[in-house]
Write an enzyme that holds these catalytic residues in place. Structure first.
Site, short mmCIF file in Angstrom:
data_model
loop_
_atom_site.label_atom_id
_atom_site.label_comp_id
_atom_site.label_asym_id
_atom_site.label_seq_id
_atom_site.Cartn_x
_atom_site.Cartn_y
_atom_site.Cartn_z
CG LEU A 32 -19.11 -3.29 12.57
CD1 LEU A 32 -17.77 -4.01 12.83
CD2 LEU A 32 -19.54 -2.54 13.82
CG HIS A 36 -19.39 1.01 14.22
ND1 HIS A 36 -20.25 0.94 13.14
CD2 HIS A 36 -20.18 1.11 15.32
CE1 HIS A 36 -21.51 0.98 13.58
NE2 HIS A 36 -21.49 1.10 14.89
CD GLU A 149 -16.80 13.83 21.30
OE1 GLU A 149 -16.87 14.52 20.26
OE2 GLU A 149 -16.02 14.08 22.24
CD GLN A 154 -24.57 4.60 23.72
OE1 GLN A 154 -25.64 4.04 23.50
NE2 GLN A 154 -23.53 4.45 22.92
CB SER A 187 -26.08 0.85 11.79
OG SER A 187 -24.84 0.75 12.45
NE ARG A 188 -32.11 3.47 14.48
CZ ARG A 188 -31.49 3.29 15.64
NH1 ARG A 188 -30.32 3.85 15.85
NH2 ARG A 188 -32.02 2.54 16.58
#
Ligand code: AMP
Length: 281
Positions: A32, A36, A149, A154, A187-188
């Site tokens: 997180l 998030h 967004e 998604q 997170s990447r």
């Protein structure tokens, strides 16, 4: 903070909520960050109870290496969430718990929303996303569910899935949270070197200029300009740039009045795949 590891524990948590308690769900894959947390804060401001799910869903990864390398930091996640509110429930099941009957992916009719961009480059990704989000919504029965967004395609897919399956939940989209240099939080990003993290700010800077150009130039010209900018950049490799209608996600043919457009990119920074997007009008 309540940590729920099984569907049974989730059920007994839900049985203790009052009848008129509104429940907010924030689905995540963990690791997180402030992006998030912005969803969690919004959910806390709207609902009496908030459940944050942390589950790295194998069926939405088309690349096994990406799945293996995806950061898993449950303890740090719990600590971060506890700092925001002691009232949160965290639902963090195992893969076996979720896919007790075997890892299966449903097929949805997304009316083409799943055929472009992430759908084109990540085989069956959105059926995997739809399957897990439908499952989480059926298990947690929230009044509202929150999505960023950052993953705009998604978000549209989930709205469509909820309509198709007639689920009684309101889907709330939340703005993209960025690092101080403009890079969309992800997170990447943890997998980027420090210098690459700086370099990657180029992605948002380019999108911002593309937005300015979109005011006076045609979409193909803007797309060409973005491609040229990335061609000249040594360390970032553009996978796609697309400008689409925000509702249908169909690539733009010619600008129309009263239609909202967004530009979307996927970019490789070394072997880390980053996505970003910007509202154009
Ligand atoms: P993930 O854990 O990457 O699956 O993301 C969980 C949710 O957080 C998704 O709805 C994402 O769109 C959202 N999210 C991830 N990064 C950001 C960000 N930088 N800003 C806003 N929302 C985000």
């Amino acid at each position: 903070m309540i940590l729920l590891r099984t569907k049974k524990e989730l059920e007994s948590f839900l049985s203790l909520t009052k009848n008129n308690d509104e429940i907010g769900l924030v689905p995540t894959m963990g690791a997180l960050h402030e992006g998030h947390l912005s969803l969690v804060s919004k959910a806390l401001s709207h609902n009496q109870k908030v459940i944050v799910s942390i589950f790295v869903n194998p069926t939405q990864f088309n690349n096994q290496d990406d799945l293996i390398k995806y950061p898993k930091t449950l303890e740090a996640d719990i600590e971060l969430l506890t700092q925001i509110s002691s009232e949160l429930a965290i639902f963090s099941p195992t893969v076996e718990e979720i896919y007790a009957d075997g890892v299966k992916t449903k097929s949805y009719q997304f009316d083409g929303l799943d055929k472009v961009m992430e759908g084109e480059f990540r085989d069956d990704h959105f059926n995997g996303v739809g399957t897990i989000v439908e499952m989480l919504l059926r298990l947690t029965k929230p009044t509202r569910a929150y999505f960023g967004e950052k993953d705009f395609q998604q978000l549209q897919i989930i709205k469509k899935m909820v309509k198709l399956q007639q689920l009684p939940v309101t889907i709330i989209g939340c703005p993209i949270v960025r690092e101080p240099n403009g890079l969309a939080m992800s997170s990447r990003n943890e997998r980027l070197t420090k210098s690459m993290r700086n370099e990657a700010s180029f992605i948002y800077k380019t999108l911002q200029t593309a937005k300015l150009k979109f005011g006076t130039k045609s979409a193909p010209k803007v797309i060409e300009w973005v491609q040229e900018k990335f061609d000249k950049h040594d360390s970032l490799k553009l996978e796609y740039i697309e400008i689409t209608d925000v509702e249908t996600l169909t690539p733009i043919q010619r600008k129309q009045k009263n239609v909202k457009y967004r530009a979307f990119v996927a970019v490789y920074a070394d072997d880390v795949r980053l996505i970003d997007n910007i509202a154009l009008n």
